[in-house]
Design a protein around this motif. Structure first.
Motif, PDB file in Angstrom:
ATOM      1  N   ASP A  92      39.810  25.789  72.950  1.00 25.79           N
ATOM      2  CA  ASP A  92      38.418  26.221  73.055  1.00 25.79           C
ATOM      3  C   ASP A  92      37.888  25.925  74.458  1.00 25.79           C
ATOM      4  OD1 ASP A  92      38.440  26.983  70.402  1.00 25.79           O
ATOM      5  OD2 ASP A  92      37.409  25.194  69.672  1.00 25.79           O
ATOM      6  N   LYS A 115      39.262  30.946  68.217  1.00 28.10           N
ATOM      7  CA  LYS A 115      38.798  30.165  69.369  1.00 28.10           C
ATOM      8  C   LYS A 115      37.325  30.406  69.678  1.00 28.10           C
ATOM      9  CE  LYS A 115      42.943  28.695  69.731  1.00 28.10           C
ATOM     10  NZ  LYS A 115      43.301  27.311  69.341  1.00 28.10           N
ATOM     11  N   ARG A 116      36.752  29.432  70.400  1.00 27.38           N
ATOM     12  CA  ARG A 116      35.340  29.529  70.778  1.00 27.38           C
ATOM     13  C   ARG A 116      35.181  29.323  72.268  1.00 27.38           C
ATOM     14  NH1 ARG A 116      31.673  25.575  67.547  1.00 27.38           N
ATOM     15  NH2 ARG A 116      30.131  26.886  68.606  1.00 27.38           N
TER      16      ARG A 116
END
Length: 261
Positions: A92, A115-116
């Protein structure tokens, strides 16, 4: 159906069955045989087919690339497996570069699900579309001149954009991988952009299915010394595994003991 869609379907049929018959295609698409002959004329001019009496045969030449919309439908399961592994290698918040390969589109979709806060730099039209609705990501297009066959941006503007960034990870694919020559592309413009990508990332991850191994293409991108990780869909041969070891490259594939960092 648009003529382009019909030709792409005929090309896909040619690739699978190696030959097509004008009369059968005419009945299937409910168009005249003359229309089908014009389709085959165009495919022959583009290098994909060789016309024969009553039909055409597939030109199985590694130097000729299939259109992107056909390539993205090839070995879908393998590309999905590669994408899941590749996504697990990204953290991330990282900055990443994705190339304009069909495999990169699968990687983009896998990243989107897991994911971020990623920052993604890409020269791929399809990757841009796949990530267009992300909420907390920053998506950067390289710009440049679009090549409609590859749905990619190329040229000096694309190269300058890549050169002006430095990413945590570069994820890219290729046309062919050779023990002697490294990894290659079908044309210089594609190879040139990938060279810029390799010099603009800390960790270089080659995502390529097993069909790319032990093949040659026109333009050499680089040798294995410029790759940190190879992600593929099947275990390569022992010769390839020794080659990776000599070049300090990690090779990851479904079921191997290096699936995670």
């Amino acid at each position: 159906m648009l003529a382009l869609e019909r030709r792409n379907e005929i090309l896909e049929k040619l690739q699978i069955e190696k030959r097509v018959v004008v009369s059968e295609l005419s009945q299937h698409y409910n168009v005249s045989e003359e229309t089908i002959r014009r389709d085959l004329d165009k495919l022959e001019k583009e290098g994909y087919a060789t016309k024969s009496y009553g039909g055409a045969v597939f030109n199985d030449n590694m130097s000729i690339d299939m259109p992107f919309n056909i390539r993205k439908n090839q070995n879908v399961q393998g590309k999905q497996e590669i994408a899941e592994i590749a996504a697990s290698l990204v953290e991330d918040g990282e900055h990443i570069i994705l190339d304009a390969s069909s495999t990169a589109v699968f990687v983009a979709k896998a990243l989107k699900e897991t994911k971020r806060r990623l920052t993604v730099i890409t020269n791929s039209v399809e990757v841009l579309l796949a990530l267009a609705d992300t909420q907390d990501w920053e998506i950067i297009s390289t710009g440049g001149v679009m090549d409609e066959r590859y749905l990619t941006f190329l040229g000096p503007d694309a190269a300058d954009s890549i050169r002006s960034h430095y990413a945590d990870k570069v994820l890219f694919s290729c046309k062919a991988i050779s023990l002697e020559r490294g990894f290659m592309e079908s044309k210089d413009a594609l190879a040139g952009i990938k060279k810029k990508m390799l010099s603009s990332g800390k960790t270089r991850i080659l995502v390529a299915d097993s069909s790319k191994f032990d093949r040659d293409a026109f333009s050499v991108v680089s040798g294995m010394q410029d790759v940190d990780i190879v992600v593929t869909d099947e275990r390569p041969s022992d010769e390839w595994m020794r080659h990776f070891d000599r070049n300090q490259v990690r090779c990851i594939y479904p079921g191997c003991d290096q699936m995670f960092w």
